[in-house]
Design a protein around this motif. Structure first.
Motif: not given
Length: 201
Positions: A36-56, A107-111
C-alpha cells in the motif's frame, strides 16, 4: 499462507552484523497481496536497498528508510485527505506511529513474498519498487483522486412511450462510500504482532 508485505521499525540497518550490533525489529504493519501507498510513504525518506531479515537471500531484497522523516512524509499526505470517514483511521495511524515503543531510527519494508508472485528476479523487483518510492507523486495523485466521489451521471433521456404513459424511470441510487479506497491506502492494520515476529530474536 497469504503473500504479504511487512513493515518494521529497527534501530540498525539490516545486514550481516545487524544482530551483533543489537538489532531490534518491531512489527508495525502487514498487508495482503500488495504494497500500500502508506508503506511506501513511510519508506520515502532516504530509501535504499538492504538485505532481508525474513528471507535467507544473499541479495538486497528489502528496503530501509528514515523513520522520523518517513512519518512526516505520511503526515503531509494524510493532511490532504479531508473525507470524514478517514479521520479516525488517520488519527489511529499517527498515534500508533508516534508511540515511543514503536519509534526507531529506520523503517524496514519486506516485500519478498509479494515479489515471489512475479516472474522477475526478487532483487530486480526490489530495485523497481525503490524507483517507485523515489518518485511517488504520480501514485499520490491517483490515491487522493480515488477518495473523491465519482462524477454525477447525466440523466438518461426518457423514451417516447414512457413520456406518453407519464412514466419516469427510477434510477438506482448509488451512495458514495469511500471506505474501500481509504482502507486500500494501507490504513487500519497496525500491530506489533506480524506473521514474522522478531520480538524474542
Amino acid at each position: 499462507m497469504a503473500n504479504r508485505s511487512y513493515l518494521y521499525s529497527t534501530n540498525v540497518i539490516p545486514g550481516p552484523n545487524a544482530k551483533d550490533n543489537g538489532r531490534k525489529l518491531i512489527g508495525i504493519s502487514e498487508w495482503n497481496y500488495y504494497i500500500p501507498i502508506v508503506f511506501k510513504l513511510l519508506l520515502s525518506s532516504n530509501p535504499k536497498t538492504c538485505p532481508s531479515s525474513v528471507w535467507e537471500n544473499q541479495e538486497e531484497i528489502a528496503l530501509v528508510g528514515n523513520y522520523a522523516s518517513g512519518v512526516k512524509n505520511l503526515e503531509t499526505f494524510l493532511s490532504k485527505i479531508t473525507v470524514t470517514p478517514a479521520q479516525p483511521l488517520i488519527a489511529e495511524a499517527l498515534e500508533f506511529l508516534n508511540r515511543p515503543e514503536n519509534k526507531s531510527e529506520y523503517f524496514v519494508l519486506e516485500c519478498g513474498e509479494i515479489f515471489d508472485m512475479g516472474d522477475s528476479p526478487l532483487q530486480e523487483q526490489n530495485l523497481t519498487l525503490l524507483a517507485q518510492i523515489k518518485d511517488l507523486q504520480p501514485e499520490i495523485d491517483l490515491a487522493l483522486q480515488s477518495l473523491l466521489p465519482p462524477p454525477a451521471e447525466p440523466p438518461k433521456p426518457v423514451s417516447f412511450f414512457a413520456r406518453l404513459l407519464g412514466r419516469t424511470p427510477e434510477l438506482p441510487k448509488q451512495e458514495y462510500d469511500p471506505m474501500q479506497s481509504i482502507y486500500s491506502l494501507g490504513l487500519g492494520n497496525w500491530s506489533n504482532i506480524l506473521y514474522f515476529d522478531f520480538t524474542n530474536a
